[in-house]
Design an enzyme around this catalytic site. Structure first.
Site, short mmCIF file in Angstrom:
data_model
loop_
_atom_site.label_atom_id
_atom_site.label_comp_id
_atom_site.label_asym_id
_atom_site.label_seq_id
_atom_site.Cartn_x
_atom_site.Cartn_y
_atom_site.Cartn_z
N MET A 1 -12.38 3.48 -0.21
CA MET A 1 -13.03 3.73 1.09
C MET A 1 -13.81 5.03 0.96
O MET A 1 -13.46 6.06 1.55
CB MET A 1 -11.95 3.80 2.18
CG MET A 1 -11.38 2.42 2.50
SD MET A 1 -9.79 2.50 3.34
CE MET A 1 -8.72 2.64 1.92
N HIS B 1 -1.20 -1.44 -4.05
CA HIS B 1 -2.49 -1.19 -3.40
C HIS B 1 -2.70 0.31 -3.24
O HIS B 1 -1.86 1.01 -2.66
CB HIS B 1 -2.48 -1.88 -2.04
CG HIS B 1 -3.80 -1.88 -1.31
ND1 HIS B 1 -4.83 -2.74 -1.61
CD2 HIS B 1 -4.24 -1.13 -0.27
CE1 HIS B 1 -5.84 -2.52 -0.78
NE2 HIS B 1 -5.51 -1.54 0.04
N GLY C 1 -9.02 3.49 7.41
CA GLY C 1 -8.81 4.92 7.65
C GLY C 1 -7.35 5.33 7.72
O GLY C 1 -7.00 6.40 7.27
N PHE C 2 -6.52 4.45 8.29
CA PHE C 2 -5.13 4.84 8.50
C PHE C 2 -4.20 3.64 8.36
O PHE C 2 -4.57 2.51 8.70
CB PHE C 2 -4.95 5.45 9.90
CG PHE C 2 -5.78 6.67 10.12
CD1 PHE C 2 -5.29 7.92 9.77
CD2 PHE C 2 -7.07 6.58 10.62
CE1 PHE C 2 -6.08 9.07 9.93
CE2 PHE C 2 -7.87 7.70 10.79
CZ PHE C 2 -7.37 8.96 10.44
N SER D 1 0.84 -1.20 0.00
CA SER D 1 0.00 0.00 0.00
C SER D 1 0.87 1.25 0.00
O SER D 1 1.65 1.48 0.94
CB SER D 1 -0.90 0.01 1.23
OG SER D 1 -1.41 1.32 1.42
N ASP E 1 -5.04 3.18 -1.75
CA ASP E 1 -6.08 3.43 -0.74
C ASP E 1 -6.73 4.78 -0.98
O ASP E 1 -6.12 5.82 -0.74
CB ASP E 1 -5.45 3.40 0.65
CG ASP E 1 -5.16 1.99 1.12
OD1 ASP E 1 -6.08 1.16 1.08
OD2 ASP E 1 -4.01 1.73 1.51
N ASP F 1 -6.13 -7.02 4.69
CA ASP F 1 -5.56 -5.67 4.68
C ASP F 1 -5.65 -5.08 6.08
O ASP F 1 -6.74 -4.99 6.65
CB ASP F 1 -6.36 -4.81 3.69
CG ASP F 1 -5.86 -3.38 3.56
OD1 ASP F 1 -4.78 -3.06 4.11
OD2 ASP F 1 -6.56 -2.58 2.91
N GLY F 2 -4.48 -4.66 6.60
CA GLY F 2 -4.46 -3.94 7.87
C GLY F 2 -3.58 -4.60 8.91
O GLY F 2 -3.88 -5.68 9.39
N GLY F 3 -2.47 -3.94 9.21
CA GLY F 3 -1.60 -4.41 10.29
C GLY F 3 -0.83 -5.68 9.98
O GLY F 3 -0.37 -6.36 10.90
N HIS G 1 -8.52 0.23 -3.55
CA HIS G 1 -9.39 0.03 -2.39
C HIS G 1 -10.15 1.33 -2.14
O HIS G 1 -9.59 2.29 -1.61
CB HIS G 1 -8.49 -0.36 -1.20
CG HIS G 1 -9.21 -0.60 0.09
ND1 HIS G 1 -8.55 -0.78 1.28
CD2 HIS G 1 -10.54 -0.68 0.38
CE1 HIS G 1 -9.44 -0.97 2.24
NE2 HIS G 1 -10.64 -0.91 1.72
N MET H 1 -9.47 7.42 0.07
CA MET H 1 -10.32 7.80 1.22
C MET H 1 -10.91 9.19 0.98
O MET H 1 -10.21 10.09 0.50
CB MET H 1 -9.48 7.82 2.50
CG MET H 1 -8.78 6.51 2.78
SD MET H 1 -7.95 6.55 4.38
CE MET H 1 -6.99 5.04 4.29
N GLY I 1 1.32 -2.00 4.26
CA GLY I 1 1.72 -0.61 4.05
C GLY I 1 2.96 -0.28 4.85
O GLY I 1 4.09 -0.28 4.33
N SER I 2 2.77 -0.03 6.15
CA SER I 2 3.91 0.41 6.97
C SER I 2 4.99 -0.65 7.07
O SER I 2 6.18 -0.32 7.17
CB SER I 2 3.42 0.82 8.36
OG SER I 2 2.55 -0.15 8.89
N MET J 1 -10.97 -6.83 6.02
CA MET J 1 -10.15 -5.85 6.76
C MET J 1 -9.77 -6.40 8.13
O MET J 1 -10.63 -6.91 8.86
CB MET J 1 -10.92 -4.53 6.95
CG MET J 1 -11.20 -3.73 5.69
SD MET J 1 -9.74 -3.25 4.77
CE MET J 1 -8.91 -2.16 5.92
N GLY K 1 -0.67 1.71 9.63
CA GLY K 1 0.08 1.57 10.88
C GLY K 1 -0.77 1.24 12.10
O GLY K 1 -0.32 1.40 13.23
C1 DX5 Z 1 -6.25 1.10 5.91
C2 DX5 Z 1 -5.83 0.83 4.49
C3 DX5 Z 1 -4.68 -0.09 4.42
C4 DX5 Z 1 -3.42 0.47 5.02
C5 DX5 Z 1 -2.49 -0.65 5.30
O1 DX5 Z 1 -7.44 1.79 5.92
O2 DX5 Z 1 -6.89 0.25 3.78
O3 DX5 Z 1 -4.45 -0.54 3.10
O4 DX5 Z 1 -2.78 1.37 4.16
O5 DX5 Z 1 -1.45 -0.16 6.08
P1 DX5 Z 1 -0.79 -1.06 7.22
O6 DX5 Z 1 -0.26 -2.30 6.53
O7 DX5 Z 1 0.27 -0.19 7.78
O8 DX5 Z 1 -1.87 -1.42 8.20
ZN ZN Z 2 -6.36 -0.75 1.85
#
Ligand code: DX5
Ligand code: ZN
Length: 222
Positions: free
Chosen positions: A67, A32, A141-142, A7, A34, A174-176, A65, A36, A196-197, A136, A144
């Site tokens: 959102m 990916h 939303g974010f 991401s 994102d 997706d997420g963490g 993705h 928003m 992502g992070s 998810m 990390g």
């Molecule tokens: C969160 C996003 C994710 C996010 C993933 O709302 O949809 O794609 O960027 O980032 P990490 O892997 O850091 O959770």
């Molecule tokens: Zn995403």
């Protein structure tokens, strides 16, 4: 094929082309994106013009993705800007089946995403039309945020239903996701992992993508 979808939300936007090249060199097949809108989620990222400007610099699959509220109003913009996969949130759609048909008519693959508080049964009636279900493992939303393992209980249900009904959709999470928990996710039969992070936040996205891919490839033959 088992895929990694880094991401760019955690990337350095001043050198996006280099960042994308780095994860491609590390073996990632998707990128990916994102999107928003500050309405469906409490954050605003970027829109179709960013996709359009990076489309010529990479042949990675654009895994988008969305959102956003009222995704049906914007999916043609993202398709025209070069999206390959368009994922809409179940919670944002009033006519889910109609949105999926529209995505397909624009020549893209269609996915539906479910938040951690949405039961997996929500997508049951459209599974036969889907190319992807995105589960998810954080509230969208974010980047990390902390991984929510309780969301993983949906994965074996999707795997079972897919087999029983002889369907073909990919399952993405997706997420963490990090190198610490990726095996826990892959063991369940997931096809595609977003990170992502854990990739762009490391300072060496190529090396991080490569470490992710070496684990993901282990599951290719399973
Ligand atoms: C969160 C996003 C994710 C996010 C993933 O709302 O949809 O794609 O960027 O980032 P990490 O892997 O850091 O959770
Ligand atoms: Zn995403």
């Amino acid at each position: 094929m088992k895929t990694l979808s880094p991401s760019i939300l955690s990337a350095d936007f001043s050198k996006l082309a280099e960042e994308i090249d780095a994860v491609k060199s590390g073996g990632a097949q998707y990128i990916h994106l994102d999107i928003m809108d500050g309405r469906f989620v409490q954050n605003i990222t970027f829109g179709a013009p960013i996709l359009k400007s990076i489309r010529p610099v990479t042949d990675l699959v654009f895994d988008v993705h969305l959102m956003i509220e009222e995704p049906e109003k914007y999916i043609s913009d993202f398709a025209n800007a070069g999206a390959d996969i368009l994922n809409v949130h179940f919670e944002a759609c009033t006519d889910l089946s109609g949105v999926i048909d529209k995505i397909h008519s624009l020549g893209c693959k269609a996915g539906v995403t479910i938040r951690p508080d949405t039961p997996v049964e929500a997508v049951g009636s459209v599974l036969n039309k889907l190319d992807m279900v995105l589960v998810m493992t954080v509230y969208p939303g974010f980047s990390g945020q902390k991984f929510m393992p309780e969301a993983l209980k949906k994965i074996p249900i999707l795997v079972k239903v897919r087999k029983e009904r002889k369907l073909n959709f990919d399952i993405q999470v997706d997420g963490g996701i990090s190198l610490k928990n990726i095996r826990q996710v892959m063991d369940l039969g997931v096809d595609s992992v977003v990170a992502g992070s854990a990739i762009f936040g490391t300072g060496d996205p190529k090396a991080a993508a490569s470490e992710f891919m070496s684990i993901i490839r282990e599951y290719e033959t399973n």
